[in-house]
Design a protein around this motif. Structure first.
Motif, PDB file in Angstrom:
ATOM      1  N   ILE A  69       0.847  -1.196   0.000  1.00 63.93           N
ATOM      2  CA  ILE A  69       0.000   0.000   0.000  1.00 63.93           C
ATOM      3  C   ILE A  69       0.885   1.250   0.000  1.00 63.93           C
ATOM      4  N   GLN A  70       1.888   1.242   0.859  1.00 66.22           N
ATOM      5  CA  GLN A  70       2.773   2.399   0.999  1.00 66.22           C
ATOM      6  C   GLN A  70       3.575   2.654  -0.274  1.00 66.22           C
ATOM      7  N   LEU A  71       4.190   1.599  -0.827  1.00 67.17           N
ATOM      8  CA  LEU A  71       5.021   1.785  -2.020  1.00 67.17           C
ATOM      9  C   LEU A  71       4.187   2.164  -3.231  1.00 67.17           C
ATOM     10  N   GLY A  72       2.945   1.663  -3.280  1.00 66.88           N
ATOM     11  CA  GLY A  72       2.067   2.060  -4.377  1.00 66.88           C
ATOM     12  C   GLY A  72       1.848   3.554  -4.397  1.00 66.88           C
ATOM     13  N   MET A  73       1.702   4.140  -3.219  1.00 65.31           N
ATOM     14  CA  MET A  73       1.529   5.584  -3.123  1.00 65.31           C
ATOM     15  C   MET A  73       2.815   6.325  -3.486  1.00 65.31           C
ATOM     16  N   GLU A  74       3.919   5.833  -2.991  1.00 64.31           N
ATOM     17  CA  GLU A  74       5.188   6.497  -3.279  1.00 64.31           C
ATOM     18  C   GLU A  74       5.491   6.471  -4.777  1.00 64.31           C
ATOM     19  N   LYS A  75       5.194   5.350  -5.442  1.00 65.27           N
ATOM     20  CA  LYS A  75       5.440   5.259  -6.879  1.00 65.27           C
ATOM     21  C   LYS A  75       4.519   6.191  -7.664  1.00 65.27           C
ATOM     22  N   ALA A  76       3.351   6.502  -7.080  1.00 64.99           N
ATOM     23  CA  ALA A  76       2.404   7.416  -7.724  1.00 64.99           C
ATOM     24  C   ALA A  76       2.686   8.872  -7.373  1.00 64.99           C
ATOM     25  N   GLY A  77       3.775   9.109  -6.637  1.00 66.80           N
ATOM     26  CA  GLY A  77       4.142  10.468  -6.270  1.00 66.80           C
ATOM     27  C   GLY A  77       3.404  11.005  -5.060  1.00 66.80           C
ATOM     28  N   ILE A  78       2.758  10.113  -4.277  1.00 74.90           N
ATOM     29  CA  ILE A  78       2.018  10.521  -3.079  1.00 74.90           C
ATOM     30  C   ILE A  78       2.863  10.236  -1.847  1.00 74.90           C
ATOM     31  N   ASP A  79       3.032  11.213  -0.977  1.00 73.35           N
ATOM     32  CA  ASP A  79       3.730  11.005   0.283  1.00 73.35           C
ATOM     33  C   ASP A  79       2.804  10.225   1.209  1.00 73.35           C
ATOM     34  N   PRO A  80       3.163   8.977   1.577  1.00 68.76           N
ATOM     35  CA  PRO A  80       2.252   8.172   2.402  1.00 68.76           C
ATOM     36  C   PRO A  80       1.954   8.791   3.761  1.00 68.76           C
ATOM     37  N   ARG A  81       2.814   9.695   4.215  1.00 63.62           N
ATOM     38  CA  ARG A  81       2.573  10.345   5.512  1.00 63.62           C
ATOM     39  C   ARG A  81       1.385  11.292   5.455  1.00 63.62           C
ATOM     40  N   THR A  82       0.953  11.616   4.251  1.00 66.75           N
ATOM     41  CA  THR A  82      -0.207  12.495   4.094  1.00 66.75           C
ATOM     42  C   THR A  82      -1.435  11.740   3.605  1.00 66.75           C
ATOM     43  N   ALA A  83      -1.305  10.432   3.382  1.00 69.92           N
ATOM     44  CA  ALA A  83      -2.374   9.644   2.782  1.00 69.92           C
ATOM     45  C   ALA A  83      -3.435   9.260   3.811  1.00 69.92           C
ATOM     46  N   GLU A  84      -4.692   9.291   3.382  1.00 65.45           N
ATOM     47  CA  GLU A  84      -5.807   9.012   4.283  1.00 65.45           C
ATOM     48  C   GLU A  84      -5.751   7.602   4.861  1.00 65.45           C
ATOM     49  N   VAL A  85      -5.216   6.650   4.110  1.00 60.88           N
ATOM     50  CA  VAL A  85      -5.167   5.274   4.579  1.00 60.88           C
ATOM     51  C   VAL A  85      -4.284   5.134   5.824  1.00 60.88           C
ATOM     52  N   PHE A  86      -3.389   6.096   6.063  1.00 59.07           N
ATOM     53  CA  PHE A  86      -2.523   6.075   7.234  1.00 59.07           C
ATOM     54  C   PHE A  86      -2.915   7.137   8.273  1.00 59.07           C
ATOM     55  N   TYR A  87      -4.091   7.721   8.118  1.00 53.11           N
ATOM     56  CA  TYR A  87      -4.534   8.760   9.053  1.00 53.11           C
ATOM     57  C   TYR A  87      -4.548   8.272  10.494  1.00 53.11           C
TER      58      TYR A  87
END
Length: 254
Positions: A69-87
């Motif tokens: 889940i985390q790497l998918g976001m990073e590869k898409a240019g999304i910082d996982p620390r800001t992603a709702e799935v990790f809220y």
């Protein structure tokens, strides 16, 4: 305890492999698909008791699935620390605790189905080094109660994770924290207990692999420090639907 998540997201786990020539083994799986909840279920219990209360047809996510889940976001240019799935890790949802009339946010300690075990007869202090002087410890990879086989785990101590093992979901290379915040492009620090006590439930020297927030809101943290039998009042898990991958082990020679 019931999770019953209303919304589930799909995740396709790609085939991956991981090789440990000095241990004479390699591991692989052919990939699988799961559905996962975007919110965590807080239990306030240890791994075993949390696992025992999960409804039929669901399970905890593994460290590899959390990493995907985390790497998918990073590869898409999304910082996982800001992603709702990790809220939930960063206390951005509605979970709070009241202490002496003060409302404090709850930073979740996320349990996974993944654990590490000191192999029988192994000196927990013993490690090997690579050409760069990085330290590695031999540990058994646990998925649920199943020991998959021996892998190498790099030094933790808050070091920055610069490379990942996507099969186990654990760091494969960590470096000293002299990379200034925000550590771009790195987002995660690692903690690893090289000398754990015996787990009161399994009677082995096991630790749970958990995800949490570290350093205020500065980074994510993968933590393999505490026994699976240790209760955490802020403990939680991510509900998942779908079978675990069948991990194949192959003996290799160097």
């Amino acid at each position: 305890m019931a999770s019953n998540p209303e919304i589930m997201e799909k995740l396709v786990m790609q085939p991956v492999s991981s090789s440990y020539p000095t241990l004479g083994s390699s591991y692989s799986h052919k990939g699988h698909q799961i559905e996962y909840a975007p919110r965590l279920v807080r239990t306030g219990k240890n791994y075993y008791k949390s696992r025992g209360g999960i409804p039929k047809g669901e399970r905890m996510s593994t460290a590899a699935e959390e990493l995907a889940i985390q790497l998918g976001m990073e590869k898409a240019g999304i910082d996982p620390r800001t992603a709702e799935v990790f809220y939930d890790l960063f206390a951005r949802n509605e979970s709070h605790v009241y202490i002496w009339r003060n409302e404090l946010p709850v930073y979740i300690w996320q349990l996974t189905e993944t654990g590490l075990r000191v192999p029988k007869g192994c000196d927990p202090h013993k490690y090997e080094t690579n050409g760069q002087g990085d330290k590695y410890w031999v540990r058994e990879l646990l998925i649920g109660n199943n020991a998959i086989g021996e892998i190498l785990v790099p030094e933790g101590n808050g070091r920055v994770v610069v490379e990942w093992d996507e099969l186990s979901g654990l760091p494969s290379v960590t470096k000293d924290c002299d990379i200034h915040l925000p550590h771009a492009p790195y987002t995660t620090h690692s903690w690893f207990n090289e000398n754990p006590s015996k787990d009161s439930r399994s009677k082995h020297r096991d630790v749970a692999v958990v995800w949490l927030r570290g350093g205020g809101e500065g980074w994510l943290e993968v933590n393999a420090d505490s026994a699976r039998s240790t209760a955490k009042w802020d403990g939680a898990f991510r509900p998942v639907r779908g079978s675990l991958p069948e991990i194949e082990k192959e003996i290799i020679t160097i």
